[in-house]
Scaffold this motif. Structure first.
Motif, PDB file in Angstrom:
ATOM      1  N   PRO A   9       4.213  20.367   7.701  1.00 32.21           N
ATOM      2  CA  PRO A   9       4.744  20.301   6.465  1.00 32.21           C
ATOM      3  C   PRO A   9       6.495  20.236   6.710  1.00 32.21           C
ATOM      4  CG  PRO A   9       3.926  21.757   8.012  1.00 32.21           C
ATOM      5  CD  PRO A   9       3.444  20.783   9.207  1.00 32.21           C
ATOM      6  N   SER A  10       6.612  20.194   5.880  1.00 31.03           N
ATOM      7  CA  SER A  10       8.332  20.425   5.484  1.00 31.03           C
ATOM      8  C   SER A  10       8.916  21.862   6.208  1.00 31.03           C
ATOM      9  CB  SER A  10       9.111  19.833   4.210  1.00 31.03           C
ATOM     10  OG  SER A  10       8.371  20.528   3.065  1.00 31.03           O
ATOM     11  N   GLU A  13       7.896  23.948   2.965  1.00 29.38           N
ATOM     12  CA  GLU A  13       6.977  24.369   2.882  1.00 29.38           C
ATOM     13  C   GLU A  13       6.345  25.467   4.003  1.00 29.38           C
ATOM     14  OE1 GLU A  13       2.443  23.002   2.639  1.00 29.38           O
ATOM     15  OE2 GLU A  13       4.263  21.660   3.082  1.00 29.38           O
ATOM     16  N   ASN A  16       8.267  29.181   3.335  1.00 27.57           N
ATOM     17  CA  ASN A  16       7.199  29.565   2.547  1.00 27.57           C
ATOM     18  C   ASN A  16       5.820  30.470   2.282  1.00 27.57           C
ATOM     19  OD1 ASN A  16       9.237  29.303   0.053  1.00 27.57           O
ATOM     20  ND2 ASN A  16       8.296  26.722  -0.434  1.00 27.57           N
ATOM     21  N   LEU A  17       5.429  29.489   3.352  1.00 28.07           N
ATOM     22  CA  LEU A  17       3.790  29.955   4.468  1.00 28.07           C
ATOM     23  C   LEU A  17       3.728  31.045   5.024  1.00 28.07           C
ATOM     24  CD1 LEU A  17       1.498  26.301   4.078  1.00 28.07           C
ATOM     25  CD2 LEU A  17       1.550  28.294   2.408  1.00 28.07           C
ATOM     26  N   TYR A  77      -2.708  30.283  -1.693  1.00 29.94           N
ATOM     27  CA  TYR A  77      -1.704  29.345  -1.187  1.00 29.94           C
ATOM     28  C   TYR A  77      -1.692  28.878  -0.440  1.00 29.94           C
ATOM     29  CZ  TYR A  77       1.842  31.258  -4.804  1.00 29.94           C
ATOM     30  OH  TYR A  77       2.585  31.644  -6.098  1.00 29.94           O
ATOM     31  N   SER A  85       1.597  20.306  -1.072  1.00 30.30           N
ATOM     32  CA  SER A  85       3.030  20.409  -1.288  1.00 30.30           C
ATOM     33  C   SER A  85       2.648  21.559  -1.969  1.00 30.30           C
ATOM     34  CB  SER A  85       4.190  19.203  -1.220  1.00 30.30           C
ATOM     35  OG  SER A  85       4.942  19.445  -0.580  1.00 30.30           O
ATOM     36  N   MET A  86       3.769  22.903  -0.615  1.00 27.51           N
ATOM     37  CA  MET A  86       4.235  24.598  -1.135  1.00 27.51           C
ATOM     38  C   MET A  86       5.952  23.926  -1.029  1.00 27.51           C
ATOM     39  SD  MET A  86       2.207  26.039  -2.417  1.00 27.51           S
ATOM     40  CE  MET A  86       0.036  26.183  -2.517  1.00 27.51           C
ATOM     41  N   ASP A  87       6.803  23.317  -1.250  1.00 31.21           N
ATOM     42  CA  ASP A  87       7.873  23.200  -1.166  1.00 31.21           C
ATOM     43  C   ASP A  87       8.320  24.190  -2.424  1.00 31.21           C
ATOM     44  OD1 ASP A  87       7.447  21.642   1.077  1.00 31.21           O
ATOM     45  OD2 ASP A  87       8.347  19.805  -0.320  1.00 31.21           O
TER      46      ASP A  87
END
Length: 355
Positions: A9-10, A13, A16-17, A77, A85-87
Motif C-alpha cells: 500500500p502507498s 493509505e 489513513n488506516l 474502511y 485504495s485508501m489514499d
C-alpha cells in the motif's frame, strides 16, 4: 488494481488506516471507562437529583451510539473497502452522524460545567457568577453553531481532504477554537472559585494523585488539553487525517470527565455531595456507599485528632472492662474459697460427732 499494488500500500493509505485504527482503539477504551463509571454512578447515587440522573443516562446513550458508529466506520474502511485504495478518505453517512454526536456531546458537557460554575461562583446574587456563566454559554453556543455548519459541509463535500480548502478550514477552525476558549474559561473559573479561601469547609486533596484528579477532572483541565490538541492538530494539517483520531476520542473524554466529577463526590443517603458542601455533612456520609478510590482525604491534623480521641476512648473502655473482669474474678474466687472451706469443715464435724 494488481496483486502487487495490494501487497504494497502507498504511504498515504497506510497513514489513513493507522489513524483510523488508533482512533478506534482509544475510543473503545474510553467507552469502557464510560460504561464502568455509569455503573458506579447508578449503584451509588440512587437518590441523586433527577436531572443529574437523566444527564448521565443521556450521556451514556449518546456515547454508546457514537462508539457503535465508530465501529461501523472502521468495519467499512478495513473490511468492506478492503480492495479499494485508501489514499483519500471519504466521509460516509456514518462518519457525519458520528461527527454530529460529537458536537452535541461537547455542548452538553460544556453546559453542565456552566451550570456548575453558576453555583460555585456565588449563584444568582453574584455578578461574577452571571458574567462567567454567560461567557461560557456564548462561547459554547458559537462552537456548536459552527460545528453544525462544519458537519453540513462534510456531509455535502464527503472528501475529508477538502478541509484543506479555506472555507471548510475556517468554519471548522472557528468551531474548535471557541470550544477550546470555553474549556479554558471553565478551568480558570473553577480553579478560582473552588479554593479554601472561599470554601473553608472544603476538603483539601492530599498527595500527587489526588491533586491531579482534582485538577484534571474536578476543574476540567483534561478538557482544555484535549481540545487544544485537537485544535492544534487541525490547524497544523487540516488536509491530513491526524485530527480524525482526536475527533473520535474527544467526545468520550468529555463524557468521562463529567462522570468522573460526579463519581468522586461523597454520598449521603444515596445523594451526592459536592466538594464545597459542609464538612459535617461529608463526615456523616463516610460510612455509606461503596468507598471511592478517588475520594479526597481529610487534612492530616484532623485525622490525627480523631485517631487520638478514638484511641483514648478505646483505652477508657478497655480499662473499665478490665476492672469489671477483675472484680468479677475476685468475687468468684472468694465464693469458691468459702465453698471449699465449708466442704472441708463438714467431714471434720461429722467425725467429731461420731467419736
Amino acid at each position: 488494481m494488481s496483486t502487487s499494488d495490494l501487497s504494497s500500500p502507498s504511504p498515504a493509505e497506510v497513514e489513513n488506516l493507522v489513524v483510523l485504527f488508533v482512533g478506534f482503539a482509544l475510543a473503545t477504551f474510553l467507552y469502557g471507562l464510560t460504561f464502568f463509571q455509569m455503573y458506579i454512578y447508578f449503584s451509588r447515587y440512587s437518590n441523586d437529583d433527577i436531572w443529574t440522573r437523566v444527564l448521565v443516562g443521556a450521556l451514556f446513550v449518546l456515547d454508546t451510539t457514537s462508539t457503535c458508529l465508530v465501529s461501523e466506520l472502521l468495519y467499512h474502511y478495513l473490511i468492506t473497502m478492503f480492495d479499494v485504495s485508501m489514499d483519500v478518505l471519504y466521509a460516509t453517512t456514518t462518519f457525519c452522524i458520528q461527527d454530529l454526536l460529537s458536537v452535541i456531546l461537547t455542548l452538553i458537557v460544556q453546559l453542565f460545567f456552566a451550570r456548575r460554575l453558576y453555583t460555585v461562583c456565588g449563584g444568582p446574587s453574584s455578578i461574577t457568577s452571571r458574567v462567567v456563566t454567560v461567557a461560557v454559554f456564548f462561547c459554547a453556543f458559537i462552537a456548536f453553531v459552527f460545528g453544525l455548519t462544519s458537519v453540513g459541509q462534510v456531509f455535502k463535500q464527503r472528501q475529508l481532504s477538502a478541509f484543506a480548502l479555506p472555507p471548510m478550514a475556517i468554519v471548522a477552525g472557528i468551531s474548535q477554537g471557541f470550544a477550546a476558549v470555553t474549556n479554558i474559561i471553565i478551568v480558570v473559573a473553577m480553579c478560582w472559585s473552588l479554593r479554601p479561601a472561599r470554601y473553608p469547609d472544603m476538603h483539601v486533596p492530599e498527595g500527587v494523585i489526588d491533586n491531579v484528579v482534582v485538577l484534571c477532572v474536578g476543574r476540567g483541565l483534561i478538557l482544555a488539553v484535549v481540545q487544544l490538541a485537537f485544535l492544534g492538530t487541525f490547524v497544523a494539517a487540516p488536509g491530513k487525517p491526524y485530527w480524525i483520531a482526536f475527533q473520535m476520542i474527544s467526545c468520550r473524554v468529555y463524557v468521562n470527565t463529567v462522570l468522573g466529577l460526579l463519581n468522586t463526590r461523597e454520598v449521603k443517603h444515596g445523594v451526592g455531595l459536592n466538594e464545597e458542601e459542609t464538612l459535617s455533612d461529608r463526615q456523616d456520609s463516610r460510612n455509606e456507599g461503596i468507598p471511592s478510590a478517588l475520594r479526597f482525604r481529610m487534612p492530616l491534623s484532623t485525622k490525627a485528632t480523631q485517631q487520638s480521641v478514638s484511641f483514648s476512648r478505646q483505652d477508657e473502655n478497655s480499662g473499665g472492662s478490665e476492672i469489671e473482669e477483675a472484680s468479677k474474678s475476685y468475687g468468684d474466687d472468694e465464693n469458691l474459697s468459702s465453698v471449699r472451706s465449708r466442704c472441708s469443715e463438714q467431714p471434720a464435724y461429722d467425725k467429731a460427732s461420731l467419736s
